[in-house]
Design a protein around this motif. Structure first.
Motif, PDB file in Angstrom:
ATOM      1  N   HIS A   1      -2.529  -0.587 -11.762  1.00 35.06           N
ATOM      2  CA  HIS A   1      -1.496   0.411 -12.035  1.00 35.06           C
ATOM      3  C   HIS A   1      -1.084   1.110 -10.745  1.00 35.06           C
ATOM      4  CE1 HIS A   1       0.727   3.463 -14.176  1.00 35.06           C
ATOM      5  NE2 HIS A   1       0.272   3.056 -15.352  1.00 35.06           N
ATOM      6  N   MET A   2       0.219   1.341 -10.577  1.00 35.26           N
ATOM      7  CA  MET A   2       0.669   2.246  -9.534  1.00 35.26           C
ATOM      8  C   MET A   2       0.060   3.631  -9.759  1.00 35.26           C
ATOM      9  SD  MET A   2       4.706   1.569  -8.956  1.00 35.26           S
ATOM     10  CE  MET A   2       5.322   0.189  -8.014  1.00 35.26           C
ATOM     11  N   HIS A   3       0.023   4.435  -8.714  1.00 34.93           N
ATOM     12  CA  HIS A   3      -0.511   5.784  -8.838  1.00 34.93           C
ATOM     13  C   HIS A   3       0.154   6.669  -7.795  1.00 34.93           C
ATOM     14  CE1 HIS A   3      -2.844   3.795  -5.700  1.00 34.93           C
ATOM     15  NE2 HIS A   3      -3.064   4.994  -5.196  1.00 34.93           N
ATOM     16  N   GLY A   4      -0.074   7.954  -7.903  1.00 36.16           N
ATOM     17  CA  GLY A   4       0.536   8.853  -6.934  1.00 36.16           C
ATOM     18  C   GLY A   4       0.381  10.300  -7.338  1.00 36.16           C
ATOM     19  N   VAL A   5       1.344  11.112  -6.912  1.00 42.41           N
ATOM     20  CA  VAL A   5       1.376  12.544  -7.209  1.00 42.41           C
ATOM     21  C   VAL A   5       2.649  12.833  -7.996  1.00 42.41           C
ATOM     22  CG1 VAL A   5       1.481  14.873  -6.261  1.00 42.41           C
ATOM     23  CG2 VAL A   5       0.045  13.133  -5.166  1.00 42.41           C
TER      24      VAL A   5
ATOM     25  N   ARG B   1       2.296   5.166  -4.881  1.00 40.44           N
ATOM     26  CA  ARG B   1       1.544   4.282  -3.997  1.00 40.44           C
ATOM     27  C   ARG B   1       1.080   3.075  -4.797  1.00 40.44           C
ATOM     28  NH1 ARG B   1      -0.601   9.346  -2.974  1.00 40.44           N
ATOM     29  NH2 ARG B   1      -2.496   8.866  -4.137  1.00 40.44           N
ATOM     30  N   GLY B   2       0.494   2.104  -4.094  1.00 42.30           N
ATOM     31  CA  GLY B   2      -0.038   0.930  -4.782  1.00 42.30           C
ATOM     32  C   GLY B   2       0.866  -0.270  -4.618  1.00 42.30           C
TER      33      GLY B   2
ATOM     34  N   VAL C   1       4.375  -1.387  -2.403  1.00 41.17           N
ATOM     35  CA  VAL C   1       5.598  -0.587  -2.440  1.00 41.17           C
ATOM     36  C   VAL C   1       5.719   0.168  -1.114  1.00 41.17           C
ATOM     37  CG1 VAL C   1       5.450  -0.332  -4.936  1.00 41.17           C
ATOM     38  CG2 VAL C   1       4.480   1.432  -3.466  1.00 41.17           C
ATOM     39  N   PRO C   2       6.951   0.546  -0.724  1.00 37.38           N
ATOM     40  CA  PRO C   2       7.101   1.365   0.489  1.00 37.38           C
ATOM     41  C   PRO C   2       6.293   2.650   0.370  1.00 37.38           C
ATOM     42  CG  PRO C   2       9.233   0.553  -0.263  1.00 37.38           C
ATOM     43  CD  PRO C   2       8.246   0.209  -1.344  1.00 37.38           C
ATOM     44  N   SER C   3       5.682   3.067   1.468  1.00 36.62           N
ATOM     45  CA  SER C   3       4.825   4.246   1.423  1.00 36.62           C
ATOM     46  C   SER C   3       5.613   5.520   1.171  1.00 36.62           C
ATOM     47  CB  SER C   3       4.047   4.379   2.744  1.00 36.62           C
ATOM     48  OG  SER C   3       4.948   4.494   3.835  1.00 36.62           O
ATOM     49  N   ASP C   4       6.937   5.466   1.377  1.00 33.32           N
ATOM     50  CA  ASP C   4       7.760   6.659   1.174  1.00 33.32           C
ATOM     51  C   ASP C   4       8.597   6.564  -0.099  1.00 33.32           C
ATOM     52  OD1 ASP C   4       9.466   4.664   1.943  1.00 33.32           O
ATOM     53  OD2 ASP C   4      10.463   5.811   3.536  1.00 33.32           O
ATOM     54  N   LEU C   5       8.178   5.749  -1.063  1.00 29.35           N
ATOM     55  CA  LEU C   5       8.947   5.556  -2.286  1.00 29.35           C
ATOM     56  C   LEU C   5       8.683   6.697  -3.271  1.00 29.35           C
ATOM     57  CD1 LEU C   5      10.787   3.594  -3.877  1.00 29.35           C
ATOM     58  CD2 LEU C   5       8.697   2.620  -4.846  1.00 29.35           C
ATOM     59  N   THR C   6       9.759   7.254  -3.839  1.00 23.77           N
ATOM     60  CA  THR C   6       9.618   8.291  -4.844  1.00 23.77           C
ATOM     61  C   THR C   6      10.526   7.990  -6.028  1.00 23.77           C
ATOM     62  OG1 THR C   6      11.331   9.675  -3.826  1.00 23.77           O
ATOM     63  CG2 THR C   6       9.049  10.088  -3.181  1.00 23.77           C
TER      64      THR C   6
END
Length: 305
Positions: free
Chosen positions: A291-295, A66-67, A75-80
């Motif tokens: 910074h980007m972040h996520g799981v 995310r971010g 970024v796209p919300s579904d980006l991995t």
């Protein structure tokens, strides 16, 4: 045998930058993918020597991001970011400076995938990294009965023709150290810190110079009598020097540094049927700046031959 003996090189990552409020071109730097993935270096048995022999590890990683990206765009919300990593690491009987000497390398494949797409964001498959990560030297020492320490040097050569989002166009050099403290028969603490230096962009006519990154990690594990372990984990990643020069869009870099803090869990268990060890790690990143972040999630299987 535990996973961490070669996990220092098992990694992928994205460092990109976000800023709430007004977005300025100079607020963001170019993204990177590194072998020094947060969540690996202070894993269970981080600094313990596994004994002479070859260790093979296969890791699958998934980072839901995310971010904002490197240019300040959402970024796209579904980006991995998905990767598959394979490592071979050989422990020798040779001692240098009193420590056991070992060496190894890691190959990485994968990419940044929008949801439902079979191709990454550069419309290519399996294109995170063309060059392997190489650790020509790692040393492990035992201090008394309860403490183990290790140190290593790892590098990856960049591409003179490539995309900075996938094929890194600068060389990367890392110095790292790990420590393991066996507190008693059921509790273990692990610590790690590393410094990552990136050279200037290798492409002709480019002047981008990524900054130096510091990684600081720790974990506390409970070990069960059946060989399983469960522990808490925390890491902090931060820019130590500014990025410099221009990114691929001609934007000036270096106004802001980034930092990221993550917390999570690690679970390990022996797989007796194949004489291996399974490790599962899951992290979330509640604190970040630019910074980007996520799981992040990792599943690894390691075996000593």
């Amino acid at each position: 045998m535990k996973l961490k003996f070669s996990a220092r090189k098992l990694a992928f990552g994205v460092v990109a930058f976000s800023l709430s409020g007004t977005v300025l071109a100079s607020d963001f730097t170019a993204p990177e993918m590194t072998a020094n993935q947060p969540g690996f270096n202070a894993a269970a048995n981080a600094a313990m020597y596994a004994g002479r022999g070859m260790i093979g590890v296969v890791t699958y990683g998934n980072y839901h991001i995310r971010g904002v990206d490197a240019n300040g765009q959402n970024v796209p919300s579904d980006l991995t970011l998905q990767v598959l990593l394979g490592t071979l690491h050989y422990n020798t009987d040779l001692k240098l400076f009193g420590g056991h000497y070992s060496f190894g390398a890691t190959l990485v494949s994968g990419g940044l995938y929008p949801g439902g797409s079979e191709r990454d964001m550069n419309d290519r498959l399996l294109d995170v990294s063309r060059n392997p990560w190489v650790t020509p030297i790692k040393l492990n020492w035992t201090l008394g009965e309860d403490w183990h320490i290790a140190a290593n040097y790892t590098f990856r050569l960049g591409q003179t023709a490539g995309n900075t989002n996938t094929d890194k166009t600068y060389d990367i050099h890392q110095l790292g150290g790990q420590a393991t403290w066996n507190i008693n028969d059921h509790w273990q603490a692990n610590f790690a810190s590393s410094l990552e230096y990136r050279t200037k962009d290798l492409r002709t006519g480019r002047d981008m110079k990524p900054g130096t990154i510091g990684y600081f990690e720790g974990s506390l594990h409970h070990k069960f009598d059946n060989g399983m372990s469960l522990g808490g984990y925390a890491y902090h990643v931060r820019h130590l020097t500014d990025d410099k020069g221009l990114n691929d869009l001609g934007q000036q870099l270096g106004r802001y540094r980034s930092q990221l803090t993550g917390v999570g869990l690690e679970y390990t268990t022996p797989i007796e049927a194949i004489d291996s060890t399974l490790s599962v790690r899951l992290f979330t990143e509640p604190s970040r700046t630019n910074h980007m972040h996520g799981v992040r999630a990792f599943i690894s299987v390691a075996r000593k031959f």
